[in-house]
Scaffold this motif. Structure first.
Motif, short mmCIF file in Angstrom:
data_model
loop_
_atom_site.label_atom_id
_atom_site.label_comp_id
_atom_site.label_asym_id
_atom_site.label_seq_id
_atom_site.Cartn_x
_atom_site.Cartn_y
_atom_site.Cartn_z
N ASN A 2 12.61 63.07 11.21
CA ASN A 2 13.76 63.88 11.58
C ASN A 2 13.29 65.10 12.37
O ASN A 2 12.35 65.78 11.97
N VAL A 3 13.91 65.35 13.52
CA VAL A 3 13.57 66.49 14.37
C VAL A 3 14.84 67.27 14.65
O VAL A 3 15.84 66.71 15.12
N GLU A 4 14.80 68.55 14.35
CA GLU A 4 15.98 69.40 14.56
C GLU A 4 15.58 70.67 15.30
O GLU A 4 14.64 71.37 14.90
N LEU A 5 16.27 70.96 16.39
CA LEU A 5 16.08 72.22 17.12
C LEU A 5 16.81 73.31 16.35
O LEU A 5 18.02 73.25 16.18
N ILE A 6 16.07 74.31 15.88
CA ILE A 6 16.70 75.35 15.05
C ILE A 6 16.82 76.70 15.76
O ILE A 6 17.57 77.57 15.30
N ALA A 7 16.09 76.89 16.86
CA ALA A 7 16.15 78.17 17.58
C ALA A 7 15.67 77.97 19.01
O ALA A 7 14.89 77.07 19.29
N TYR A 8 16.13 78.85 19.90
CA TYR A 8 15.70 78.80 21.30
C TYR A 8 15.92 80.16 21.93
O TYR A 8 16.64 81.01 21.39
N SER A 9 15.31 80.40 23.06
CA SER A 9 15.43 81.68 23.76
C SER A 9 16.86 81.93 24.20
O SER A 9 17.50 81.07 24.82
N SER A 10 17.37 83.09 23.86
CA SER A 10 18.71 83.48 24.28
C SER A 10 18.71 84.98 24.55
O SER A 10 17.85 85.71 24.04
N PRO A 11 19.66 85.48 25.34
CA PRO A 11 19.65 86.89 25.72
C PRO A 11 20.10 87.80 24.58
O PRO A 11 20.73 87.35 23.62
N MET A 12 19.80 89.06 24.72
CA MET A 12 20.31 90.05 23.78
C MET A 12 21.82 90.15 23.95
O MET A 12 22.36 89.97 25.04
N PRO A 13 22.55 90.41 22.86
CA PRO A 13 23.99 90.64 23.01
C PRO A 13 24.24 91.89 23.84
O PRO A 13 23.42 92.82 23.82
N LYS A 74 10.39 66.68 10.06
CA LYS A 74 10.12 66.11 8.74
C LYS A 74 9.76 64.64 8.88
O LYS A 74 10.30 63.94 9.74
N GLY A 75 8.84 64.17 8.03
CA GLY A 75 8.57 62.74 7.94
C GLY A 75 7.58 62.19 8.94
O GLY A 75 7.54 60.97 9.13
N ALA A 178 0.60 56.39 24.74
CA ALA A 178 0.54 57.23 23.55
C ALA A 178 0.98 56.41 22.34
O ALA A 178 1.70 55.42 22.45
N GLN A 179 0.56 56.85 21.14
CA GLN A 179 0.93 56.14 19.92
C GLN A 179 2.45 56.26 19.70
O GLN A 179 3.05 57.30 19.98
N GLN A 180 3.05 55.20 19.16
CA GLN A 180 4.50 55.12 19.06
C GLN A 180 5.11 56.28 18.26
O GLN A 180 6.17 56.81 18.61
N GLU A 181 4.45 56.68 17.17
CA GLU A 181 5.02 57.72 16.31
C GLU A 181 5.20 59.04 17.06
O GLU A 181 6.27 59.67 17.00
N ILE A 182 4.19 59.47 17.79
CA ILE A 182 4.29 60.74 18.50
C ILE A 182 5.20 60.61 19.73
O ILE A 182 5.87 61.57 20.10
N LEU A 188 12.69 62.56 20.44
CA LEU A 188 13.70 63.26 19.66
C LEU A 188 13.78 64.74 20.04
O LEU A 188 14.87 65.32 20.09
N MET A 189 12.62 65.36 20.33
CA MET A 189 12.62 66.75 20.78
C MET A 189 13.37 66.87 22.11
O MET A 189 14.16 67.80 22.32
N LYS A 190 13.12 65.93 22.99
CA LYS A 190 13.80 65.92 24.29
C LYS A 190 15.31 65.79 24.11
O LYS A 190 16.09 66.49 24.77
N LYS A 191 15.74 64.92 23.19
CA LYS A 191 17.17 64.71 22.95
C LYS A 191 17.81 65.96 22.34
O LYS A 191 19.00 66.22 22.57
N GLU A 192 17.06 66.72 21.56
CA GLU A 192 17.58 67.96 20.99
C GLU A 192 17.79 69.02 22.07
O GLU A 192 18.74 69.80 22.02
N ILE A 193 16.91 69.03 23.07
CA ILE A 193 17.00 70.04 24.14
C ILE A 193 18.05 69.66 25.19
O ILE A 193 18.71 70.54 25.77
#
Length: 247
Positions: A2-13, A74-75, A178-182, A188-193
């Motif tokens: 499981n891969v989840e994007l939890i934070a990214y660069s954003s401007p100051m309010p 995770k995993g 590259a190995q399948q797992e990585i 999945l990281m690409k799909k999150e972005i």
């Protein structure tokens, strides 16, 4: 996995009168465009990101270091983690086998194995975890008992990386060699972005696809998608020699 994007660069309010505005859906390309604009004393284009895209085409990827992403993963196996940590510009916080109890962990099976081979691997995993459990029960410290755990032991971690590091790592890890797992993890990281920044996700491709005009394989053995670089150069040299002979 499981891969989840939890934070990214954003401007100051920013303040406008008595109201405080936040961009809830923000493309990190804005930061890259703004940073790139100072290099050329130009007005940033926050619609088409012309300067940032121009920098990418000419290999000026340092401006992409201003955008950061953080993922919760995770995993994945400890074998995958060993490959992942070779990317020097990534930051990691990993579940510790020294302090965490790894009993009842669900191991990772290779994607390339068949049912019979999975049975062999499962038997090896059962033996390893049984040995781990017995060592813990006999009072052995977790940091020492972990020595019997296999490369297939699962782990959990947080990863932070700038856009340039992600793009360049993807050139290697999305390659068919590259190995399948990585490969699955980077996909999945690409799909999150992608929903957030399709421009950055679009640059997360295998090395052979990095330049649409000049597609060739830089690996020793090609998967067949594109010819190897050395074969392309050999063909070009032979053509030049033939043209010289004709003259």
């Amino acid at each position: 996995m499981n891969v989840e994007l939890i934070a990214y660069s954003s401007p100051m309010p920013y303040q406008c009168g008595t109201a405080c505005y936040f961009n809830t859906v923000y493309n990190p390309m804005h930061i890259i465009e703004q940073a790139a604009s100072v290099c050329y004393d130009s007005e940033p284009d926050f619609v088409k990101f012309k300067i940032a895209k121009g920098c990418a085409k000419t290999g000026h990827l340092s401006v992409y270091e201003h955008a950061y992403f953080t993922f919760h993963v995770k995993g994945i196996s400890r074998a995958c983690l060993a490959q992942l940590t070779r990317h020097r510009h990534f930051s990691f916080s990993v579940r510790s086998q020294r302090y965490c109890n790894e009993r009842c962990s669900e191991p990772v099976f290779p994607a390339s194995t068949d049912e019979d081979q999975d049975g062999i691997i499962a038997d090896a995993y059962d033996y390893a975890w049984d040995a781990y459990d017995r060592l813990i029960e006999n009072g052995v410290a977790k940091e020492d008992a972990r020595m019997v755990l296999p490369n297939g032991a699962p782990t959990e971690l947080y990863i932070s990386a700038n856009a340039r590091a992600l793009i360049e790592a993807s050139h290697l890890r999305l390659c068919s060699r590259a190995q399948q797992e990585i490969r699955n993890m980077f996909d999945l990281m690409k799909k999150e972005i992608a929903p957030l920044s399709p421009e950055i996700a679009g640059m997360m491709v295998p090395q052979c696809e990095a330049n649409p005009k000049y597609q060739f394989c830089t690996e020793g053995e090609s998967c067949g998608r594109h010819p190897r670089l050395q074969d392309v150069l050999a063909t070009a040299t032979l053509k030049q020699l033939e043209e010289a002979d004709e003259k």
